[in-house]
Design an enzyme around this catalytic site. Sequence first.
Site, mmCIF file in Angstrom:
data_model
loop_
_atom_site.group_PDB
_atom_site.id
_atom_site.type_symbol
_atom_site.label_atom_id
_atom_site.label_comp_id
_atom_site.label_asym_id
_atom_site.label_seq_id
_atom_site.Cartn_x
_atom_site.Cartn_y
_atom_site.Cartn_z
ATOM 1 N N LYS A 30 30.215 41.516 43.809
ATOM 2 C CA LYS A 30 30.711 40.985 45.092
ATOM 3 C C LYS A 30 31.357 42.141 45.844
ATOM 4 O O LYS A 30 32.187 42.848 45.277
ATOM 5 C CB LYS A 30 31.743 39.869 44.856
ATOM 6 C CG LYS A 30 32.226 39.225 46.147
ATOM 7 C CD LYS A 30 33.193 38.086 45.878
ATOM 8 C CE LYS A 30 34.610 38.529 45.669
ATOM 9 N NZ LYS A 30 35.294 39.104 46.837
ATOM 10 N N ASP A 56 30.830 39.319 50.617
ATOM 11 C CA ASP A 56 31.992 38.444 50.830
ATOM 12 C C ASP A 56 32.642 38.773 52.165
ATOM 13 O O ASP A 56 33.702 39.391 52.211
ATOM 14 C CB ASP A 56 32.975 38.623 49.669
ATOM 15 C CG ASP A 56 34.219 37.767 49.837
ATOM 16 O OD1 ASP A 56 34.229 36.899 50.729
ATOM 17 O OD2 ASP A 56 35.174 37.972 49.066
ATOM 18 N N LYS A 58 33.524 36.450 54.194
ATOM 19 C CA LYS A 58 34.309 35.256 54.551
ATOM 20 C C LYS A 58 34.122 34.924 56.037
ATOM 21 O O LYS A 58 35.065 34.866 56.821
ATOM 22 C CB LYS A 58 35.793 35.439 54.211
ATOM 23 C CG LYS A 58 36.022 35.528 52.714
ATOM 24 C CD LYS A 58 37.446 35.242 52.321
ATOM 25 C CE LYS A 58 37.614 35.284 50.823
ATOM 26 N NZ LYS A 58 37.350 36.611 50.210
ATOM 27 N N GLY A 166 40.640 34.658 41.122
ATOM 28 C CA GLY A 166 42.057 34.435 40.822
ATOM 29 C C GLY A 166 42.360 34.610 39.354
ATOM 30 O O GLY A 166 43.429 34.251 38.856
ATOM 31 N N GLN A 170 45.999 37.604 39.352
ATOM 32 C CA GLN A 170 46.558 36.503 40.160
ATOM 33 C C GLN A 170 47.092 35.366 39.287
ATOM 34 O O GLN A 170 47.630 34.378 39.796
ATOM 35 C CB GLN A 170 45.511 35.956 41.129
ATOM 36 C CG GLN A 170 45.067 36.955 42.191
ATOM 37 C CD GLN A 170 44.111 36.334 43.192
ATOM 38 O OE1 GLN A 170 44.297 35.203 43.645
ATOM 39 N NE2 GLN A 170 43.071 37.072 43.549
ATOM 40 N N GLY A 188 38.164 41.054 39.885
ATOM 41 C CA GLY A 188 38.288 42.379 40.474
ATOM 42 C C GLY A 188 39.101 43.310 39.608
ATOM 43 O O GLY A 188 38.575 43.992 38.721
ATOM 44 N N ARG A 189 40.422 43.320 39.838
ATOM 45 C CA ARG A 189 41.271 44.335 39.199
ATOM 46 C C ARG A 189 41.208 44.309 37.681
ATOM 47 O O ARG A 189 41.290 45.366 37.051
ATOM 48 C CB ARG A 189 42.717 44.144 39.683
ATOM 49 C CG ARG A 189 42.901 44.556 41.131
ATOM 50 C CD ARG A 189 44.196 44.048 41.700
ATOM 51 N NE ARG A 189 44.180 42.593 41.868
ATOM 52 C CZ ARG A 189 45.198 41.886 42.317
ATOM 53 N NH1 ARG A 189 46.327 42.486 42.629
ATOM 54 N NH2 ARG A 189 45.089 40.573 42.469
HETATM 55 P P1 BMP Z 1 41.339 40.279 41.766
HETATM 56 O O1 BMP Z 1 40.537 39.780 40.552
HETATM 57 O O2 BMP Z 1 41.576 41.738 41.741
HETATM 58 O O3 BMP Z 1 42.548 39.459 42.037
HETATM 59 O O4 BMP Z 1 40.354 40.106 43.045
HETATM 60 C C1 BMP Z 1 39.919 38.854 43.450
HETATM 61 C C2 BMP Z 1 38.704 38.943 44.363
HETATM 62 O O5 BMP Z 1 38.326 37.613 44.715
HETATM 63 C C3 BMP Z 1 38.933 39.696 45.671
HETATM 64 O O6 BMP Z 1 37.683 40.252 46.058
HETATM 65 C C4 BMP Z 1 39.288 38.587 46.652
HETATM 66 O O7 BMP Z 1 38.898 38.874 47.981
HETATM 67 C C5 BMP Z 1 38.449 37.421 46.130
HETATM 68 N N1 BMP Z 1 38.992 36.084 46.411
HETATM 69 C C6 BMP Z 1 40.213 35.683 45.901
HETATM 70 O O8 BMP Z 1 40.923 36.446 45.231
HETATM 71 N N2 BMP Z 1 40.625 34.394 46.145
HETATM 72 C C7 BMP Z 1 39.922 33.518 46.901
HETATM 73 O O9 BMP Z 1 40.337 32.388 47.068
HETATM 74 C C8 BMP Z 1 38.693 33.934 47.427
HETATM 75 C C9 BMP Z 1 38.238 35.230 47.168
HETATM 76 O O10 BMP Z 1 37.080 35.619 47.651
#
Ligand code: BMP
Length: 212
Positions: A30, A56, A58, A166, A170, A188-189
């Site tokens: 993504k 993505d 959005k 998430g 998150q 992601g991370r």
């Molecule tokens: P991470 O796993 O690092 O938190 O990243 C989450 C990814 O998912 C990012 O690309 C973010 O834009 C996307 N995302 C999100 O975190 N929550 C949503 O509700 C929708 C998303 O697209």
Amino acid sequence: MERRTGVIAALDMNGIGIAGGIEEYVDAFKVNYPVVLAQGTSVIRELSLYRPVIADFKIADVPHIATRIAEIAFENKASSVIAHGFTGSDSVKAVLDVAKRYDGEVYVVAELSSAGGKEFMTGISEKIVKMAKKLGCHGIIAPATRPERIKRLREIAGEMQILSPGVGKQGGDAVEAINAGADFVIVGRSIYEGNAVENAKKLAERLLGVLR
Ligand code: BMP
């Protein structure tokens, strides 16, 4: 989208730099604004050589602009795009019409995984999912941070796929999200920070046991 591992890697900061080696553990890449604005749309094409790419963007604009954004994504070999649903059905349909021309897919954000997602979006997400289903969209985005919402939205989504971000940083858990009804987790991370190949491999192996 075809599922093998249930993992979608969110390459938010560095497209090509991170992708190498993780492709065997993920079902799709993504890409998001940070990477496309910094590296250009060619990053979509390059990544598409290895795995399907979800653009993505959005998408949340009036229909003729939504159309053009979707066209640019698909022209550059994205296999699917993410659109917002709060725009209403005309904009989502515009995106879907473009996707059909390219044999692509559309995923609609139901509610954001962040805490702010609860302020407005939880209140309208069930309606958004109903609309996405009625229009014939391929799936929705639902929060791993609130598995109870995945469960509820799954009841409405029916056969549509649920992609769930998430996980990890998150606070959400990949197995809980899948068990609540998600088809894929978007990560992601927790993949790209540290050893991306090892992280992706571990996650894929952990999900092996719970994918239905
Ligand atoms: P991470 O796993 O690092 O938190 O990243 C989450 C990814 O998912 C990012 O690309 C973010 O834009 C996307 N995302 C999100 O975190 N929550 C949503 O509700 C929708 C998303 O697209």
